[in-house]
Scaffold this motif. Sequence first.
Motif, PDB file in Angstrom:
ATOM      1  N   GLY A   1      -4.926   1.616   4.766  1.00  0.00           N
ATOM      2  CA  GLY A   1      -4.730   2.868   3.806  1.00  0.00           C
ATOM      3  C   GLY A   1      -3.702   3.701   4.233  1.00  0.00           C
ATOM      4  O   GLY A   1      -3.134   3.742   5.290  1.00  0.00           O
TER       5      GLY A   1
ATOM      6  N   ILE B   1       0.838  -1.197   0.223  1.00  0.00           N
ATOM      7  CA  ILE B   1      -0.077  -0.043  -0.072  1.00  0.00           C
ATOM      8  C   ILE B   1       0.970   1.266  -0.050  1.00  0.00           C
ATOM      9  O   ILE B   1       1.482   1.389   1.091  1.00  0.00           O
ATOM     10  CB  ILE B   1      -0.760   0.112   1.312  1.00  0.00           C
TER      11      ILE B   1
ATOM     12  N   GLN C   1     -11.106   2.572   4.568  1.00  0.00           N
ATOM     13  CA  GLN C   1     -10.062   1.853   4.235  1.00  0.00           C
ATOM     14  C   GLN C   1      -9.723   0.737   5.435  1.00  0.00           C
ATOM     15  O   GLN C   1      -9.594  -0.492   5.157  1.00  0.00           O
ATOM     16  CB  GLN C   1      -8.795   2.466   3.669  1.00  0.00           C
TER      17      GLN C   1
END
Length: 191
Positions: free
Chosen positions: A49, A27, A187
């Motif tokens: 996230g 990520i 997220q």
Amino acid sequence: MKNLLLLLTVILTLQFTEVTAQKSFDIDGVTVPRTMQFQSKTLSLNGAGGRSKMWLEVYVQALYLSQLSQDPKFIIDSDTEMAIRIEITSSMVSSNKLTKAMNSGFEKSAGDNLEALRPRIEQFKSFLSDEITQKDVFKLIYYPIDSSVWVYKNDVLKGKVQGFDFKKALFGIWLSDKPADEKLKNQLLGK
């Protein structure tokens, strides 16, 4: 026709097996593990996230739970093992900026309980007071056995903050009705 269906089933099964076997995710350039071990308990990645400030990625955050959920109230109110993992991605993040952001988050999530939590919030911030550099990893792990949040920096225990009420306010920074970042909240909830 039967052979074609069998072949399709095998292909789909192999693809699904490969996805579930994935041990980590990338990520925003950060490797986020699928699971986290704590006190012989395995916590699973619920969601992750990046957090941006003024168009700059400042950290990547992940939420680990013992029971996966998309219900933020359930997570905040749950008295089970859970963790937040934060990896700093910007050299612009300092201890001062991080603790200032935490102050703001606690003000929003603690509500009427803020003053009662103030001494423990200060204790928590003291665990974040060392110099912070890019790639530092913080783990904030709630352990229901001793009702405390264990604060790690780069796998070194900095200290513990007592209280289920503190845990609720801490996780509320990102999961409450007034989160630090609505997109990041979604997220973390895997939405």
